[in-house]
Design a protein around this motif. Structure first.
Motif, short mmCIF file in Angstrom:
data_model
loop_
_atom_site.label_atom_id
_atom_site.label_comp_id
_atom_site.label_asym_id
_atom_site.label_seq_id
_atom_site.Cartn_x
_atom_site.Cartn_y
_atom_site.Cartn_z
N LYS A 65 -5.93 17.28 -1.35
CA LYS A 65 -6.66 18.54 -1.29
C LYS A 65 -8.14 18.31 -0.97
N GLY A 66 -8.67 17.17 -1.44
CA GLY A 66 -10.07 16.85 -1.20
C GLY A 66 -10.37 16.34 0.19
N GLY A 67 -9.32 16.04 0.97
CA GLY A 67 -9.54 15.63 2.35
C GLY A 67 -9.13 14.21 2.69
N ALA A 68 -8.44 13.53 1.78
CA ALA A 68 -7.96 12.18 2.09
C ALA A 68 -6.98 12.23 3.26
N ALA A 69 -7.11 11.29 4.19
CA ALA A 69 -6.19 11.23 5.33
C ALA A 69 -4.90 10.52 4.95
N CYS A 70 -5.02 9.49 4.10
CA CYS A 70 -3.88 8.69 3.68
C CYS A 70 -4.07 8.30 2.22
N LEU A 71 -3.01 7.79 1.63
CA LEU A 71 -3.07 7.32 0.25
C LEU A 71 -2.64 5.87 0.17
N SER A 72 -3.25 5.14 -0.76
CA SER A 72 -2.86 3.77 -1.06
C SER A 72 -2.23 3.76 -2.44
N VAL A 73 -1.02 3.20 -2.52
CA VAL A 73 -0.27 3.20 -3.78
C VAL A 73 -0.10 1.77 -4.27
#
Length: 390
Positions: A197-205
């Motif tokens: 929602k804040g604008g991250a393009a991708c996530l790292s898990v």
């Protein structure tokens, strides 16, 4: 240095000479030749004897020896490329025998030299156990039920084009060996949704459980919760099996660490990822690692870690240093996406690495510790980068 020893009873034994573990291996000076110490020229093994499961004891021992030899070969090849991290502790054969007992001395060579080596040794044991429970052939079948692959690099390029700022890979991170627990009230799905929602393009898990309190299952949980951002499996990859396992859990990209993997491993694993439609983020820390990775034609996505994984010291000027001169020119010529990693806490930090040439950043600690991760993203960039802001 001698220390403790472990014992177990064995049958009678004989000794026999053995050939060099490597024979001929890589050496930059002479066509590829390395040698091990002369102390490795003999082994001791038990005479033939049937075990409880009817497999001859010498066969079991021989398999263990071969496995150890392969790991030593890997260590020697890696060392020839400047890699200091050993894949496994040098605790294998030769074994020593006193009467009916077998023992192996514990010494300083069998102690991890730094936290990264400790992690890799643990990972080697863990992956071997996982492979026994779920062999590769069965894992490949699980890929049929995996979520479709999402375009990781494309998402970063789109975010960079949309905002004029580096695309954000926001890391869902509960803990680290250097910082301990970063967030006590840790809901990985809730945090991922806030990042998106804040604008991250991708996530790292984070997938490592022992050192980072992560989990592969967190990837599937995010997909099931409707998170649309492509997912990077942040794991210490040492075998191709882990790539298939990550894809079966919904990963769209994986991390390969040049400080751990020899060039051929990086090349081979990158090809597997392309076959699966996944992106491969190859991480470097110093000039030698950058030069090695740029020498691999298949590489199109490079992360510069400002943290030394052996000492855990952080210096964000490392990004600028590795992107100067001919290296930077080649990266621009090949249109390689560069990710700035570690030590990024403020808008000034983001501006610094962007000016150095990065098109994306991977950030965890500075935003996951915020009470509101969504606002943490805006604070990191000094502005709202969400889709609603455009």
């Amino acid at each position: 240095m001698e220390g403790l020893a472990s014992f177990r009873a064995v049958p009678s034994f004989t000794s026999r000479p053995r050939s060099s573990i490597l024979g001929t291996a890589l050496n930059p000076r002479r066509g590829n030749s390395l040698s091990l110490p002369s102390s490795s020229s003999f082994i001791v093994r038990a005479q033939q004897m049937e075990s409880k499961d009817d497999e001859p004891e010498p066969v079991k021992i021989e398999l263990k020896i071969k496995e150890w030899e392969n790991s030593m070969y890997h260590n020697e090849v890696a060392a020839s490329q400047g890699i200091r991290i050993r894949r496994r502790p040098p605790t294998g054969p030769p074994l020593h025998y006193v009467g009916p007992f077998e023992f192996r001395l514990q010494n300083e060579g069998n102690t991890p030299r730094n936290i990264l080596e400790e992690i890799i040794w643990h990972k080697d044991t863990q992956v071997a156990q996982l492979k026994e429970r779920q062999p590769l052939y069965s894992l490949k079948k699980a890929l049929d039920n995996a979520p479709p692959v999402r375009d990781f690099i494309g998402a970063l390029r789109a975010a960079n084009s949309r905002t004029g700022l580096p695309g954000l890979i926001a890391e869902v991170k509960k803990a680290s060996p250097s910082r301990g627990v970063l967030r006590e009230n840790f809901d990985p799905v809730e945090i991922a949704q806030a990042y998106e929602k804040g604008g991250a393009a991708c996530l790292s898990v984070l997938a490592d459980e022992k050192f980072f309190q992560g989990s592969y299952d967190n990837m599937l949980a995010r997909r099931d919760a409707g998170v649309k951002c492509p997912l990077l499996c942040k794991e210490f990859i040492i075998e191709a099996w882990q790539i298939y396992y990550a894809r079966s859990k919904g990963a769209d990209a994986i991390l390969l660490i040049a400080a751990v993997l020899p060039d051929l491993d990086i090349k081979y694993m990158t090809k597997i990822c392309k076959m699966l439609g996944m992106a491969t983020l190859v991480e470097v820390h110093d000039e030698r690692e950058m030069d090695r990775v740029l020498g691999i034609e298949e590489v199109e996505f490079i992360g510069i870690n400002n943290r030394n994984l052996e000492t855990f010291e952080v210096d964000i000027s490392n990004t600028k240093k590795l992107l100067e001169g001919k290296r930077g020119e080649e990266i621009r010529k090949r249109d390689i996406i560069v990710v700035g990693e570690s030590g990024l806490f403020t808008p000034d930090d983001i501006a610094y690495v962007q000016e150095a040439g990065v098109k994306a950043v991977l950030v965890g600690e500075s935003i996951v510790k915020q009470s509101d991760p969504e606002k943490g993203v805006a604070g990191l960039f000094g502005k709202d980068i969400s889709l609603q802001s455009v």
